[in-house]
Motif scaffolding. Structure first.
Motif, PDB file in Angstrom:
ATOM      1  N   VAL A 164       0.843  -1.206   0.000  1.00 40.07           N
ATOM      2  CA  VAL A 164       0.000   0.000   0.000  1.00 40.07           C
ATOM      3  C   VAL A 164       0.870   1.244   0.000  1.00 40.07           C
ATOM      4  O   VAL A 164       0.613   2.204  -0.738  1.00 40.07           O
ATOM      5  CB  VAL A 164      -0.961  -0.023   1.215  1.00 40.07           C
ATOM      6  CG1 VAL A 164      -1.621   1.328   1.430  1.00 40.07           C
ATOM      7  CG2 VAL A 164      -1.998  -1.108   1.029  1.00 40.07           C
ATOM      8  N   LEU A 165       1.924   1.242   0.811  1.00 38.90           N
ATOM      9  CA  LEU A 165       2.815   2.399   0.871  1.00 38.90           C
ATOM     10  C   LEU A 165       3.511   2.624  -0.469  1.00 38.90           C
ATOM     11  O   LEU A 165       3.586   3.763  -0.955  1.00 38.90           O
ATOM     12  CB  LEU A 165       3.852   2.181   1.977  1.00 38.90           C
ATOM     13  CG  LEU A 165       4.728   3.365   2.355  1.00 38.90           C
ATOM     14  CD1 LEU A 165       3.864   4.472   2.936  1.00 38.90           C
ATOM     15  CD2 LEU A 165       5.776   2.933   3.354  1.00 38.90           C
ATOM     16  N   THR A 166       3.993   1.560  -1.073  1.00 36.94           N
ATOM     17  CA  THR A 166       4.661   1.671  -2.372  1.00 36.94           C
ATOM     18  C   THR A 166       3.696   2.170  -3.438  1.00 36.94           C
ATOM     19  O   THR A 166       4.048   3.041  -4.243  1.00 36.94           O
ATOM     20  CB  THR A 166       5.243   0.305  -2.786  1.00 36.94           C
ATOM     21  OG1 THR A 166       6.103  -0.165  -1.751  1.00 36.94           O
ATOM     22  CG2 THR A 166       6.019   0.409  -4.069  1.00 36.94           C
ATOM     23  N   SER A 167       2.482   1.644  -3.459  1.00 38.36           N
ATOM     24  CA  SER A 167       1.525   2.097  -4.473  1.00 38.36           C
ATOM     25  C   SER A 167       1.130   3.553  -4.248  1.00 38.36           C
ATOM     26  O   SER A 167       0.916   4.296  -5.206  1.00 38.36           O
ATOM     27  CB  SER A 167       0.291   1.199  -4.480  1.00 38.36           C
ATOM     28  OG  SER A 167      -0.381   1.292  -3.252  1.00 38.36           O
ATOM     29  N   ALA A 168       1.059   4.001  -2.991  1.00 41.50           N
ATOM     30  CA  ALA A 168       0.742   5.405  -2.716  1.00 41.50           C
ATOM     31  C   ALA A 168       1.866   6.318  -3.214  1.00 41.50           C
ATOM     32  O   ALA A 168       1.597   7.386  -3.787  1.00 41.50           O
ATOM     33  CB  ALA A 168       0.512   5.608  -1.221  1.00 41.50           C
ATOM     34  N   VAL A 169       3.112   5.922  -3.013  1.00 41.96           N
ATOM     35  CA  VAL A 169       4.243   6.722  -3.487  1.00 41.96           C
ATOM     36  C   VAL A 169       4.246   6.782  -5.007  1.00 41.96           C
ATOM     37  O   VAL A 169       4.445   7.847  -5.608  1.00 41.96           O
ATOM     38  CB  VAL A 169       5.580   6.151  -2.944  1.00 41.96           C
ATOM     39  CG1 VAL A 169       6.770   6.773  -3.641  1.00 41.96           C
ATOM     40  CG2 VAL A 169       5.670   6.369  -1.451  1.00 41.96           C
ATOM     41  N   ILE A 170       3.996   5.656  -5.655  1.00 44.33           N
ATOM     42  CA  ILE A 170       3.962   5.629  -7.127  1.00 44.33           C
ATOM     43  C   ILE A 170       2.829   6.504  -7.642  1.00 44.33           C
ATOM     44  O   ILE A 170       3.016   7.282  -8.591  1.00 44.33           O
ATOM     45  CB  ILE A 170       3.833   4.179  -7.626  1.00 44.33           C
ATOM     46  CG1 ILE A 170       5.129   3.420  -7.364  1.00 44.33           C
ATOM     47  CG2 ILE A 170       3.477   4.133  -9.104  1.00 44.33           C
ATOM     48  CD1 ILE A 170       5.046   1.937  -7.622  1.00 44.33           C
ATOM     49  N   ALA A 171       1.667   6.415  -7.026  1.00 40.78           N
ATOM     50  CA  ALA A 171       0.527   7.242  -7.450  1.00 40.78           C
ATOM     51  C   ALA A 171       0.833   8.721  -7.260  1.00 40.78           C
ATOM     52  O   ALA A 171       0.488   9.551  -8.109  1.00 40.78           O
ATOM     53  CB  ALA A 171      -0.721   6.845  -6.683  1.00 40.78           C
ATOM     54  N   TRP A 221       3.814  10.252  -7.345  1.00 42.82           N
ATOM     55  CA  TRP A 221       4.750  10.716  -8.361  1.00 42.82           C
ATOM     56  C   TRP A 221       4.120  10.717  -9.749  1.00 42.82           C
ATOM     57  O   TRP A 221       4.420  11.595 -10.565  1.00 42.82           O
ATOM     58  CB  TRP A 221       6.021   9.862  -8.358  1.00 42.82           C
ATOM     59  CG  TRP A 221       6.887  10.229  -7.198  1.00 42.82           C
ATOM     60  CD1 TRP A 221       7.067   9.525  -6.058  1.00 42.82           C
ATOM     61  CD2 TRP A 221       7.645  11.432  -7.042  1.00 42.82           C
ATOM     62  NE1 TRP A 221       7.894  10.203  -5.189  1.00 42.82           N
ATOM     63  CE2 TRP A 221       8.273  11.380  -5.782  1.00 42.82           C
ATOM     64  CE3 TRP A 221       7.851  12.550  -7.838  1.00 42.82           C
ATOM     65  CZ2 TRP A 221       9.088  12.392  -5.316  1.00 42.82           C
ATOM     66  CZ3 TRP A 221       8.676  13.561  -7.376  1.00 42.82           C
ATOM     67  CH2 TRP A 221       9.285  13.477  -6.125  1.00 42.82           C
ATOM     68  N   GLN A 222       3.223   9.812 -10.027  1.00 42.50           N
ATOM     69  CA  GLN A 222       2.539   9.832 -11.319  1.00 42.50           C
ATOM     70  C   GLN A 222       1.626  11.041 -11.432  1.00 42.50           C
ATOM     71  O   GLN A 222       1.510  11.636 -12.507  1.00 42.50           O
ATOM     72  CB  GLN A 222       1.740   8.551 -11.533  1.00 42.50           C
ATOM     73  CG  GLN A 222       2.606   7.367 -11.893  1.00 42.50           C
ATOM     74  CD  GLN A 222       1.790   6.116 -12.146  1.00 42.50           C
ATOM     75  OE1 GLN A 222       0.616   6.054 -11.814  1.00 42.50           O
ATOM     76  NE2 GLN A 222       2.441   5.123 -12.723  1.00 42.50           N
ATOM     77  N   ARG A 223       0.976  11.421 -10.342  1.00 44.26           N
ATOM     78  CA  ARG A 223       0.150  12.630 -10.365  1.00 44.26           C
ATOM     79  C   ARG A 223       0.996  13.856 -10.646  1.00 44.26           C
ATOM     80  O   ARG A 223       0.602  14.740 -11.408  1.00 44.26           O
ATOM     81  CB  ARG A 223      -0.572  12.804  -9.031  1.00 44.26           C
ATOM     82  CG  ARG A 223      -1.972  12.243  -9.036  1.00 44.26           C
ATOM     83  CD  ARG A 223      -2.668  12.568  -7.776  1.00 44.26           C
ATOM     84  NE  ARG A 223      -1.939  11.817  -6.745  1.00 44.26           N
ATOM     85  CZ  ARG A 223      -2.214  11.791  -5.480  1.00 44.26           C
ATOM     86  NH1 ARG A 223      -3.194  12.485  -5.013  1.00 44.26           N
ATOM     87  NH2 ARG A 223      -1.517  11.078  -4.633  1.00 44.26           N
ATOM     88  N   ARG A 224       2.182  13.930 -10.016  1.00 38.39           N
ATOM     89  CA  ARG A 224       3.067  15.075 -10.259  1.00 38.39           C
ATOM     90  C   ARG A 224       3.526  15.102 -11.702  1.00 38.39           C
ATOM     91  O   ARG A 224       3.558  16.169 -12.336  1.00 38.39           O
ATOM     92  CB  ARG A 224       4.273  15.022  -9.321  1.00 38.39           C
ATOM     93  CG  ARG A 224       3.906  15.360  -7.899  1.00 38.39           C
ATOM     94  CD  ARG A 224       5.096  15.644  -7.066  1.00 38.39           C
ATOM     95  NE  ARG A 224       5.817  16.801  -7.603  1.00 38.39           N
ATOM     96  CZ  ARG A 224       7.043  17.139  -7.257  1.00 38.39           C
ATOM     97  NH1 ARG A 224       7.692  16.432  -6.382  1.00 38.39           N
ATOM     98  NH2 ARG A 224       7.627  18.187  -7.779  1.00 38.39           N
ATOM     99  N   GLU A 225       3.899  13.929 -12.231  1.00 45.21           N
ATOM    100  CA  GLU A 225       4.340  13.878 -13.624  1.00 45.21           C
ATOM    101  C   GLU A 225       3.222  14.268 -14.570  1.00 45.21           C
ATOM    102  O   GLU A 225       3.435  14.997 -15.547  1.00 45.21           O
ATOM    103  CB  GLU A 225       4.845  12.484 -13.972  1.00 45.21           C
ATOM    104  CG  GLU A 225       6.170  12.144 -13.344  1.00 45.21           C
ATOM    105  CD  GLU A 225       6.587  10.718 -13.637  1.00 45.21           C
ATOM    106  OE1 GLU A 225       5.852  10.009 -14.349  1.00 45.21           O
ATOM    107  OE2 GLU A 225       7.651  10.320 -13.144  1.00 45.21           O
ATOM    108  N   THR A 226       1.996  13.818 -14.284  1.00 43.33           N
ATOM    109  CA  THR A 226       0.851  14.152 -15.124  1.00 43.33           C
ATOM    110  C   THR A 226       0.578  15.649 -15.065  1.00 43.33           C
ATOM    111  O   THR A 226       0.299  16.283 -16.089  1.00 43.33           O
ATOM    112  CB  THR A 226      -0.390  13.366 -14.676  1.00 43.33           C
ATOM    113  OG1 THR A 226      -0.084  11.974 -14.709  1.00 43.33           O
ATOM    114  CG2 THR A 226      -1.572  13.630 -15.573  1.00 43.33           C
ATOM    115  N   ALA A 227       0.663  16.227 -13.869  1.00 44.23           N
ATOM    116  CA  ALA A 227       0.431  17.664 -13.728  1.00 44.23           C
ATOM    117  C   ALA A 227       1.492  18.456 -14.491  1.00 44.23           C
ATOM    118  O   ALA A 227       1.181  19.445 -15.168  1.00 44.23           O
ATOM    119  CB  ALA A 227       0.439  18.062 -12.258  1.00 44.23           C
ATOM    120  N   GLN A 228       2.745  18.037 -14.418  1.00 38.64           N
ATOM    121  CA  GLN A 228       3.813  18.726 -15.153  1.00 38.64           C
ATOM    122  C   GLN A 228       3.617  18.575 -16.649  1.00 38.64           C
ATOM    123  O   GLN A 228       3.841  19.505 -17.420  1.00 38.64           O
ATOM    124  CB  GLN A 228       5.178  18.188 -14.735  1.00 38.64           C
ATOM    125  CG  GLN A 228       5.579  18.597 -13.342  1.00 38.64           C
ATOM    126  CD  GLN A 228       6.866  17.929 -12.897  1.00 38.64           C
ATOM    127  OE1 GLN A 228       7.398  17.074 -13.584  1.00 38.64           O
ATOM    128  NE2 GLN A 228       7.354  18.317 -11.725  1.00 38.64           N
TER     129      GLN A 228
END
Length: 103
Positions: free
Chosen positions: A70-77, A79-86
């Motif tokens: 759960v912790l790993t998937s939260a971190v991945i999600a 960073w993906q949100r940040r990449e998508t926003a950028q």
């Protein structure tokens, strides 16, 4: 030919010896069954307690595994949100620039 005996079936073996002790005297009146029924009873009791103990050790390990996933998937999600926003921000800047210079 020697048959294999499986510890997982110890409860069935014990039940078979108990049934044999009741059935055998009907056919052979003075016969006795000389099986180690006390040893089987102890073995089945120990098998149950050891299984419970091992499951008790596995449950916290499973909890750690689920927590890590759960912790790993939260971190991945995150960073993906940040990449998508950028990516959206850079696309918006490019689109605005194309419209500005296209006029």
């Amino acid at each position: 030919m020697k048959r294999k005996q499986f510890p997982a079936k110890a409860r069935h073996y014990k039940e078979g010896f108990d049934k044999a002790a009741t059935i055998l005297p009907r056919y052979i009146p003075d016969a006795r069954l000389t099986a180690a029924t006390n040893a089987f009873e102890k073995f089945v009791g120990h098998q149950t307690s050891l299984t419970t103990l091992l499951m008790g050790f596995n449950i916290p390990a499973l909890g750690f595994l689920i927590y890590f996933l759960v912790l790993t998937s939260a971190v991945i999600a995150y960073w993906q949100r940040r990449e998508t926003a950028q990516f959206r921000r850079s696309r918006r800047i490019e689109d605005d620039g194309a419209q500005f210079y296209g006029d």
